[in-house]
Motif scaffolding. Structure first.
Motif, PDB file in Angstrom:
ATOM      1  N   VAL A   1      12.332  -5.096  30.793  1.00 51.48           N
ATOM      2  CA  VAL A   1      11.901  -3.896  30.060  1.00 51.48           C
ATOM      3  C   VAL A   1      13.043  -2.885  29.977  1.00 51.48           C
ATOM      4  O   VAL A   1      13.255  -2.250  28.933  1.00 51.48           O
ATOM      5  CB  VAL A   1      10.658  -3.283  30.735  1.00 51.48           C
ATOM      6  CG1 VAL A   1      10.336  -1.926  30.121  1.00 51.48           C
ATOM      7  CG2 VAL A   1       9.469  -4.228  30.608  1.00 51.48           C
ATOM      8  N   ILE A   2      13.804  -2.726  31.052  1.00 47.00           N
ATOM      9  CA  ILE A   2      14.938  -1.786  31.043  1.00 47.00           C
ATOM     10  C   ILE A   2      15.982  -2.244  30.031  1.00 47.00           C
ATOM     11  O   ILE A   2      16.494  -1.441  29.233  1.00 47.00           O
ATOM     12  CB  ILE A   2      15.549  -1.678  32.450  1.00 47.00           C
ATOM     13  CG1 ILE A   2      14.543  -1.093  33.427  1.00 47.00           C
ATOM     14  CG2 ILE A   2      16.812  -0.820  32.414  1.00 47.00           C
ATOM     15  CD1 ILE A   2      15.012  -1.097  34.863  1.00 47.00           C
ATOM     16  N   TYR A   3      16.313  -3.529  30.035  1.00 50.67           N
ATOM     17  CA  TYR A   3      17.268  -4.049  29.059  1.00 50.67           C
ATOM     18  C   TYR A   3      16.761  -3.824  27.630  1.00 50.67           C
ATOM     19  O   TYR A   3      17.529  -3.451  26.735  1.00 50.67           O
ATOM     20  CB  TYR A   3      17.495  -5.550  29.282  1.00 50.67           C
ATOM     21  CG  TYR A   3      18.499  -5.879  30.351  1.00 50.67           C
ATOM     22  CD1 TYR A   3      19.837  -5.520  30.221  1.00 50.67           C
ATOM     23  CD2 TYR A   3      18.118  -6.572  31.501  1.00 50.67           C
ATOM     24  CE1 TYR A   3      20.754  -5.835  31.213  1.00 50.67           C
ATOM     25  CE2 TYR A   3      19.027  -6.887  32.486  1.00 50.67           C
ATOM     26  CZ  TYR A   3      20.354  -6.518  32.338  1.00 50.67           C
ATOM     27  OH  TYR A   3      21.270  -6.831  33.310  1.00 50.67           O
ATOM     28  N   PHE A   4      15.476  -4.053  27.411  1.00 52.85           N
ATOM     29  CA  PHE A   4      14.910  -3.892  26.073  1.00 52.85           C
ATOM     30  C   PHE A   4      15.009  -2.448  25.593  1.00 52.85           C
ATOM     31  O   PHE A   4      15.380  -2.185  24.447  1.00 52.85           O
ATOM     32  CB  PHE A   4      13.453  -4.345  26.062  1.00 52.85           C
ATOM     33  CG  PHE A   4      12.740  -4.024  24.777  1.00 52.85           C
ATOM     34  CD1 PHE A   4      12.928  -4.803  23.649  1.00 52.85           C
ATOM     35  CD2 PHE A   4      11.888  -2.933  24.697  1.00 52.85           C
ATOM     36  CE1 PHE A   4      12.283  -4.504  22.464  1.00 52.85           C
ATOM     37  CE2 PHE A   4      11.245  -2.620  23.514  1.00 52.85           C
ATOM     38  CZ  PHE A   4      11.432  -3.415  22.395  1.00 52.85           C
ATOM     39  N   ILE A   5      14.674  -1.503  26.474  1.00 48.46           N
ATOM     40  CA  ILE A   5      14.710  -0.090  26.078  1.00 48.46           C
ATOM     41  C   ILE A   5      16.137   0.329  25.715  1.00 48.46           C
ATOM     42  O   ILE A   5      16.362   0.978  24.680  1.00 48.46           O
ATOM     43  CB  ILE A   5      14.145   0.794  27.208  1.00 48.46           C
ATOM     44  CG1 ILE A   5      12.644   0.531  27.384  1.00 48.46           C
ATOM     45  CG2 ILE A   5      14.397   2.265  26.916  1.00 48.46           C
ATOM     46  CD1 ILE A   5      12.033   1.247  28.567  1.00 48.46           C
ATOM     47  N   LEU A   6      17.112  -0.039  26.532  1.00 49.40           N
ATOM     48  CA  LEU A   6      18.497   0.329  26.239  1.00 49.40           C
ATOM     49  C   LEU A   6      18.978  -0.310  24.940  1.00 49.40           C
ATOM     50  O   LEU A   6      19.614   0.349  24.103  1.00 49.40           O
ATOM     51  CB  LEU A   6      19.396  -0.091  27.401  1.00 49.40           C
ATOM     52  CG  LEU A   6      19.199   0.652  28.724  1.00 49.40           C
ATOM     53  CD1 LEU A   6      20.093   0.051  29.802  1.00 49.40           C
ATOM     54  CD2 LEU A   6      19.492   2.143  28.566  1.00 49.40           C
ATOM     55  N   SER A   7      18.674  -1.586  24.750  1.00 43.64           N
ATOM     56  CA  SER A   7      19.103  -2.277  23.540  1.00 43.64           C
ATOM     57  C   SER A   7      18.419  -1.699  22.307  1.00 43.64           C
ATOM     58  O   SER A   7      19.044  -1.552  21.246  1.00 43.64           O
ATOM     59  CB  SER A   7      18.811  -3.777  23.653  1.00 43.64           C
ATOM     60  OG  SER A   7      19.494  -4.344  24.743  1.00 43.64           O
TER      61      SER A   7
END
Length: 353
Positions: free
Chosen positions: A252-258
């Motif tokens: 989820v963290i990777y998705f939000i940043l991307s």
């Protein structure tokens, strides 16, 4: 209006029967997806062996304050640290070797081409592994994994930036170079003072999107023991035996940043277009569907060619034939898209005698 016109060139508007079929297909697809989601949740709640993966006892250690303070945030900091250094290094690498490929001095052009093509061809993970072993052999045991990740990302993404620079200069109207030469500039000075600055502005949206690639590729560093977000999440999962939950939070963290970086790259083209004669477009995306009318024009923007009418981009690429390419109307399609309009055989049927 332009979107509807471009779509109608290749496709007919579906009628009532076609719209009903599309609606039925969408409903069936939605039901299948919901059924698949329900099956996955059921299996997670009732695994053949082991604990209920939806229980709060497993999720609480993955989302509490201790997990963020001791695992996620330190790992995220390491991920961002490597990403920022790598993207700065990749930009410098790309500008240097991109300009090297544009110079008419053949030794520099040859060396730059070999380096760029080599760095594009080798997988970034191989770079990281060999650099990690090399730095460890040189005595950099403490920071070997960090610099291996950074330099691996610089080499690979720098080669991509070099191609962005080269294609950005190639997409500039020819008149930009001619005007610079008319003012008394030499070819090299015209390239460095007029063409490359405009190309750099035009490539900013694609550069932001490449930052998303850098951000995600730092996760490969976990293979060489770099303590990034993925590695810290795995440590958290090993400690509390909730690997699934910890990796879901990391995803989820990777998705939000991307997602945030991708949205930023979508808003830049309109702003950047006012400052350059180049084509400040969002980067080329993979085709959504084979018959999607937006696919071919989007892919053709990445090719290097002169733009007609002072750099104005045509609605379709100049050698795009659409669905007429396999019918007897291909010659008319040729005429509509700029292929030899003076040739007698290229006249549309309506104007033939």
């Amino acid at each position: 209006m332009a979107n509807s016109t471009s779509a109608s060139v290749l496709f007919d508007e579906p009628g009532p029967k076609g719209r009903r079929k599309i609606l039925v297909a969408n409903v069936i697809g939605t039901l299948l997806l919901l059924g698949l989601l329900a099956a996955v949740l059921y299996r997670l709640a009732n695994p053949p062996q082991g604990q209920n993966q939806l229980s709060w006892e497993l999720w609480e250690p993955a989302v509490n304050g201790e997990a963020w303070a001791d695992f996620y945030l330190p790992g995220l900091f390491k991920t961002l640290e490597a990403s920022v250094i790598a993207i700065v290094g990749a930009v410098v690498f790309g500008i240097v070797f991109g300009i090297g490929r544009l110079l008419n001095f053949w030794p520099v052009k040859l060396v730059s081409s070999v380096i760029v093509e080599f760095c594009r061809a080798v997988p970034v993970l191989l770079f990281m592994i060999f650099l990690w072993r090399g730095f460890s052999f040189m005595g950099m045991s403490d920071d070997a994994s960090f610099w291996a990740v950074v330099w691996g990302l610089i080499l690979y993404n720098g080669s991509v930036v070099a191609e962005l620079v080269r294609s950005g200069v190639g997409n500039l109207p020819k008149g930009q170079h001619e005007a610079a030469v008319a003012l008394g500039m030499g070819p090299v000075r015209a390239l460095m003072s007029v063409e490359v600055p405009q190309a750099l502005i035009a490539m900013l949206p694609a550069l932001i999107t490449q930052l998303v690639v850098v951000l995600k590729d730092t996760a490969l560093g976990s293979i060489i023991m770099y303590t990034d977000l993925l590695q810290e999440s795995r440590r958290l999962g090993s400690m509390y035996f909730n690997m699934l939950q910890a990796l879901v939070v990391a995803g989820v963290i990777y998705f939000i940043l991307s997602y945030l970086l991708s949205k930023l790259s979508e808003t830049l083209p309109a702003r950047m277009q006012r400052r350059t004669m180049g084509i400040a477009k969002a980067p080329v995306q993979a085709p959504i569907a084979i018959m999607d009318p937006t696919n071919v024009p989007a892919q053709e923007r990445a090719q290097e060619r002169e733009r007609p009418q002072g750099g104005v981009e045509p609605l379709y690429p100049d050698h795009y034939h659409g669905s007429n390419a396999v019918t007897e109307d291909w010659r008319t399609s040729h005429l509509e898209h700029g292929h030899d309009p003076k040739h007698p055989d290229m006249k549309p049927k309506l104007f033939r005698k």
